[in-house]
Design an enzyme around this catalytic site. Structure first.
Site, PDB file in Angstrom:
ATOM      1  N   CYS A  95       0.809  -1.223   0.000  1.00  0.00           N
ATOM      2  CA  CYS A  95       0.000   0.000   0.000  1.00  0.00           C
ATOM      3  C   CYS A  95       0.841   1.271   0.000  1.00  0.00           C
ATOM      4  O   CYS A  95       0.407   2.317  -0.441  1.00  0.00           O
ATOM      5  CB  CYS A  95      -0.914   0.030   1.214  1.00  0.00           C
ATOM      6  SG  CYS A  95      -1.903  -1.444   1.316  1.00  0.00           S
ATOM      7  N   HIS A 348      -8.879   2.849  -2.926  1.00  0.00           N
ATOM      8  CA  HIS A 348      -7.489   2.635  -2.532  1.00  0.00           C
ATOM      9  C   HIS A 348      -6.824   1.623  -3.483  1.00  0.00           C
ATOM     10  O   HIS A 348      -6.722   0.448  -3.169  1.00  0.00           O
ATOM     11  CB  HIS A 348      -7.464   2.138  -1.076  1.00  0.00           C
ATOM     12  CG  HIS A 348      -6.121   1.747  -0.558  1.00  0.00           C
ATOM     13  ND1 HIS A 348      -4.943   2.320  -0.993  1.00  0.00           N
ATOM     14  CD2 HIS A 348      -5.764   0.815   0.401  1.00  0.00           C
ATOM     15  CE1 HIS A 348      -3.925   1.754  -0.343  1.00  0.00           C
ATOM     16  NE2 HIS A 348      -4.405   0.842   0.502  1.00  0.00           N
ATOM     17  N   CYS A 379      -0.985   2.833   6.591  1.00  0.00           N
ATOM     18  CA  CYS A 379      -0.598   1.512   7.065  1.00  0.00           C
ATOM     19  C   CYS A 379      -0.286   0.625   5.865  1.00  0.00           C
ATOM     20  O   CYS A 379      -0.718   0.896   4.752  1.00  0.00           O
ATOM     21  CB  CYS A 379      -1.689   0.893   7.933  1.00  0.00           C
ATOM     22  SG  CYS A 379      -3.273   0.700   7.115  1.00  0.00           S
TER      23      CYS A 379
END
Lengths: 394, 701
Positions: A95, A348, A379
């Site tokens: 991510c 996302h 995160c």
């Protein structure tokens, strides 16, 4: 070669984010084409930057195969028509891929290896579902190195609710509703559109079209509606599609430069990089990652949370944002946090999101010259967090 | 019944195998608040290998989309673009060939106009975004729009209609001249189609004025839409000069003169196209489009068009799947090539093999000076290619390193394919192959570039005659697209398959021919020349005979062809054929005198007649027939050709008349409007019996 010099964020853009899947915006659009579009728009928006002065193209993708493979930073640079003399590479921190692309080229700039770089990320989760092609080492489980839930992000979010019993499902849902409302307002106020790159999309069935806005936001989402959603990761659990980010397709990119070179070229930087940090945590509660990374970044910058006027935190899950806020003593609806809303509404696309945070922070800085410092944080799967602290140049 | 219904009834009942190009409509929010555009994507549902075309169903599909768009009040603009890599490549030619009545022909023209012109007559501006190949009717769709953008990646923009025997009659002849001025329009409408159907690229088309803006392919559609938005909001103004004020007469007359030089009236289409261009300066849209309808109807029902469509099919399809070629899987890999001889032809072949096969090529010659000359010719040609940017410096180094010379044939030891290009003499060639066979492997293919000798006879003394094949190039080797591949009496399938595979790798069109004297092209050209020279020998004035066939629109007059080939070579082939067929192929004593005199032909370098050379032919050679009129010469030549072709087909020299025509189109440059030659012989009544049934290369009976 300068031993260290200031690094600035010049400009950032992204494609509209789409919902993954056969009916999504980018169902029949290649991931590398999304990156190409971003790079070309960055060059077009910054005509003072001669293409041959770009010293590196770092593009992140979590799944680096197919149209996200072939060393995507280099291949996208060639496809975008940058001079062949411009190198590029691929980067991965799941991510935090794009965030890591920025910090890595920033390190190179500070060291004097580069003057200007393009950094960004892409994830086409429709063409590359999470976990595609992974082959976890059996030792993870046989030696109990990680909990079996560590590789399923939704389960790590449920684990985080266990760790913070005060963060209830109702609080998470309320946070999600707020995120949707803020995104709707930001769109209505025209805060998002200026940094979107309209992107051509085509399906065999419908022909060519143009993606001009994010597909994922659900304006008008209510607490009641969220209350009815399933909790797919646990029976009677907390985490739902409504209080999490979705499965999305999109690409982001930005121009990062040495402050002196930006000045020499006549570029107009928006933010100065103050410090950055990454930190590791237990993979089964990866959502707490931003807490130690932010503490470390603040320490490196010799700043306190009270010095920070704006916070762009990626909303992988509402619970993970709330855990961060609780740790730093911030209210669930603190106005400094994600003023334009976050990933619960925007979506996302894993490795691309880091630069979306920076682009939005830069635009908020532009509106708030009174704010000096801001942070971008997120995160990361396998138990990590990343934080970058920026100074407002507006 | 409405007009549309009439057209529908006339045109769509039968055209069931049309690959229909759909008009997919999707709304696009234009940047900068410029409003909504209805964006039409033309897409036939296949990938780029099957490009978009327009038949009646496709036209009705586009019409339907435009009708829905016309009803809307929320649109700021309409856009049209293509599927990936293809905008549109024109009319559905299969459908065009199926039209049989003037009523139908008028209807297809009128329907195209009816649909396409709506793009320019909507209440809102229209934009064509030419993202890929745009030809014929495809380009006309774009021309009807108010504005055009084009991608610099477009490989082909063209109006090729005149090359087939049509005119760009769905608006092209009326819209383009006004847009670009008559000179640029004529370049696209007439000149390029008559110059081997030359294509223009996106950038060149933009520079000619076909499009208003040029964008790179990487984000062509996005930037085109952004540009369209800026046009709509007034940020961009498109300036176009008014060409109608100028005098077009000279431009059109000059073009007509050049067309006439080439065709002598042999094909009607370019003349009609020029008439229409001339009309475009003053005609209203209705008048201009109606004139296009009439021209299309006339041409659609002409035998020249049918011959053109037949020819197009030959070079597009039959040339790619040669009749009688063995299974391609039998071909052996060629990793090194030997060329015996280092003369001009051999050097040209060496260059071609090196460029296309990218394998080592060894030239051999007995004479070091000749060898050096041959190799340095190749190297100099490579340098020329590099100078023009056709190959990179690295590629030039590679090509030069690939081509080497050797005084001995042992350099062929590891070659897979050895071709000879030595003096045209059976004994010499047999000697060469005996020497080659002594060094090469047993499976090395031996090829001869002979233009007239028997391949079977050449292989008689070989240990492995099955690996010998005829591989006949045409001059200049790099340019002429035809290869006659000759199966000798012993040639086996693997050898033949290898020859075809090499031909394909060389990007040549190969035709399988039997081992018969002079094969196809040279036999027919020699027969043709023999009759013309025969008439001159009998006392017909040379100039009369020379121009007797002008009305066919052949690429060259007979004596110009003789000059190109060289009188000595012409005489040699005539002698060979005379030996084989003494009744039909004469040997002109006057031609022998011309060769003996060392003349390069009857023309001087400035193309004026060389009186000394002409004098050699003067006065007849005592043959009884006496002089003929030009008409008599023409009939005599065409009858002779028809007779010779009939004999060749009976002998099985090639599989079908189609192969004769393909050879004449690709090897002699004979024109599409003749269909090569047999369709013309059929329609002009010179065939003893028809070569092709009615409807194949002519209007159906």
């Amino acid at each position: 070669m300068p031993s260290s010099r200031d690094v600035v964020f010049v400009d950032g853009v992204r494609t509209p984010f789409g919902r993954s899947g056969p009916k999504g915006l980018y169902a029949e659009t290649r991931a590398d084409d999304l990156v190409v579009r971003v790079i070309r728009e960055l060059m077009r928006r910054n005509p003072a930057l001669p293409p041959e002065r770009v010293d590196e193209v770092a593009i992140a993708a979590t799944t680096q195969i197919g149209d996200q493979g072939l060393t995507i930073g280099r291949s996208a640079a060639v496809l975008a028509g940058l001079p062949k003399s411009v190198p590029g590479y691929a980067i991965d921190r799941m991510c935090a891929g794009a965030m890591t692309a920025v910090t890595t080229v920033a390190g190179g700039i500070a060291f004097g290896a580069y003057d200007v770089a393009i950094a960004g990320g892409v994830e086409h989760m429709g063409r590359h579902p999470m976990g595609e092609g992974v082959d976890p080492n059996p030792r993870f489980l046989s030696e109990k190195l990680v909990d079996p839930s560590a590789l399923v992000m939704g389960m790590t979010a449920e684990n985080l609710h266990d760790r913070h019993p005060t963060i209830t499902k109702e609080r998470a849902d309320a946070y999600a509703v707020l995120s949707q409302e803020k995104v709707a307002k930001a769109y209505a106020d025209g805060k998002i559109q200026p940094d979107l790159v309209p992107t051509a999309v085509r399906t065999a069935e419908k022909g060519w079209g143009l993606a001009t806005q994010d597909e994922a936001p659900r304006p008008g989402t209510t607490l009641e509606a969220l209350g009815t959603l399933k909790t797919p990761f646990r029976p009677h659990g907390h985490v739902t599609a409504g209080n999490s980010s979705g499965i999305n397709d999109g690409a982001t990119g930005c121009v990062v430069a040495a402050a002196d070179v930006a000045a020499e070229l006549g570029l107009t930087p928006k933010m100065r990089l103050v410090s950055y940090a990454f930190a590791g945590v237990d993979p089964e509660v990866m959502g707490v990652g931003p807490i130690p990374s932010t503490e470390r970044a603040l320490r490196l910058a010799n700043l306190e949370m009270s010095d920070i006027g704006l916070i762009e935190i990626n909303e992988a899950f509402a619970v993970q944002v709330l855990a961060f806020l609780e740790h730093f003593g911030l209210a669930d609806d603190d106005p400094r946090v994600n003023p334009y809303g976050g990933a619960i509404a925007f979506g996302h696309p894993l490795a691309s999101s880091g630069v979306r945070l920076m682009t939005q922070l830069a635009r908020q800085f532009g509106e708030r010259p009174d704010v000096r410092y801001g942070i971008t944080t997120m995160c990361v799967g396998m138990g990590m967090g990343g934080t970058v602290i920026w100074e407002n140049l507006a | 019944m409405s007009t549309l219904d009439t057209w529908r009834a006339l045109l769509t009942e039968r055209a069931t195998d049309e690959v229909v190009t759909k008009a997919l409509v999707r709304d696009v929010e234009l940047p900068g608040g410029a409003g909504t555009m209805a964006l039409i994507t033309l897409d036939n549902g296949f990938d780029h290998t099957k490009p978009n075309t327009f038949g009646p169903h496709g036209l009705f599909a586009l019409n339907g989309a435009l009708s829905e768009i016309a009803e809307r009040t929320d649109l700021a603009a309409v856009g049209v673009t293509g599927k990936p890599f293809v905008f549109g490549v024109g009319a559905d030619l299969k459908g065009a060939a199926a039209l049989t009545t003037r009523e139908e022909a008028l209807a297809i023209g009128a329907l195209g106009h009816h649909v396409f012109r709506r793009l320019g007559e909507l209440g809102v501006p229209s934009f064509a975004f030419v993202n890929g190949a745009a030809m014929g009717g495809g380009l006309e769709v774009a021309l009807h729009c108010t504005y055009r953008t084009i991608s610099s990646g477009v490989p082909a923009v063209a109006l090729p209609e005149c090359s087939l025997g049509l005119v760009p009659g769905w608006g092209g002849t009326q819209l383009l001249p006004r847009l670009t001025g008559p000179a640029n329009a004529i370049k696209l409408i007439v000149e390029n189609p008559l110059a081997q159907n030359r294509m223009t690229r996106g950038r060149e088309a933009f520079e000619l004025g076909v499009a208003d803006a040029l964008f790179e392919p990487a984000d062509f559609l996005e930037e085109s839409l952004r540009w369209a938005a800026r046009v709509l909001t007034g940020e961009v103004t498109v300036e176009r000069p008014d060409h109608t004020a100028a005098d077009w007469d000279k431009v059109v007359a000059d073009a007509r003169f050049l067309v006439d030089m080439k065709l002598h009236g042999a094909a009607p289409a370019p003349y009609r196209a020029l008439d229409l261009v001339a009309l475009a300066r003053t005609a209203s849209r209705d008048e201009g489009f109606a004139a296009e309808d009439e021209a299309l109807a006339d041409l659609l029902l002409s035998d020249e068009l049918r011959a053109g469509l037949y020819s197009f099919d030959l070079v597009q399809r039959r040339a790619r799947r040669p009749a009688g070629a063995p299974d391609a899987s039998l071909a052996r890999k060629v990793t090194k090539v030997g060329v015996v001889g280092a003369g001009l032809m051999a050097s040209q072949m060496a260059l071609l093999f090196a460029r296309r096969l990218q394998v080592p090529v060894v030239l051999t010659d007995l004479d070091q000076a000749r060898l050096d000359k041959g190799v340095s010719y190749v190297h100099a040609e490579v340098d020329k290619l590099a100078g023009k940017g056709r190959v990179s410096p690295d590629q030039a180094n590679r090509l030069k390193a690939l081509v080497t010379g050797s005084l001995t044939k042992d350099a062929f030891a590891d070659a897979d394919f050895v071709i000879e290009a030595v003096f045209e003499d059976l004994t010499v060639k047999k000697q060469v192959f005996a020497e080659v066979e002594a060094v090469v492997r047993a499976d090395c293919v031996l090829a001869t570039n002979t233009s007239s000798l028997s391949v079977t006879a050449m292989g008689e003394d070989l240990a492995h005659p099955e690996r010998l094949v005829g591989f006949h190039f045409f001059n200049p080797v790099a340019v002429m697209p035809l290869l006659e591949i000759v199966r000798g009496g012993a040639t086996d399938d693997a050898t033949l398959a290898t020859a075809f595979a090499v031909g394909k790798a060389l990007k040549k069109s190969s035709v399988l021919v039997k081992d018969a004297p002079a094969f196809v092209v040279n036999r027919l050209l020699t027969r043709f020349m023999g009759e013309v020279i025969g008439a001159v020998d009998e006392g017909t004035p040379l100039e009369a005979a020379e121009h007797a066939l002008d009305r066919l629109g052949l690429p060259m007059t007979p004596f110009a062809l003789l000059q190109l080939v060289g009188p000595a070579v012409g005489l040699h082939v005539a002698e060979t054929l005379h030996e084989a067929f003494p009744d039909r192929f004469g040997v002109s004593a006057n031609l022998a005198k011309l060769v003996a005199a060392g003349k390069p032909g009857v023309y001087r370098p400035d193309f004026s007649l060389d009186e000394e050379a002409v004098a050699l032919f003067a006065g007849g050679s005592g043959v009884a027939d006496g002089p003929s009129t030009a008409d008599q010469v023409r009939v005599r030549v065409l009858r002779a050709l028809a007779g010779e072709i009939r004999i060749m087909l009976d002998e099985g020299v090639v599989a079908a008349p189609q192969d004769i025509d393909l050879c004449m189109i690709l090897g002699a440059g004979w024109p599409f409007h003749l269909g090569g030659i047999t369709p013309y012989l059929d329609r002009a009544g010179h065939s003893p019996s028809r070569f092709l049934p009615p409807g194949v290369a002519s209007l159906p009976a």
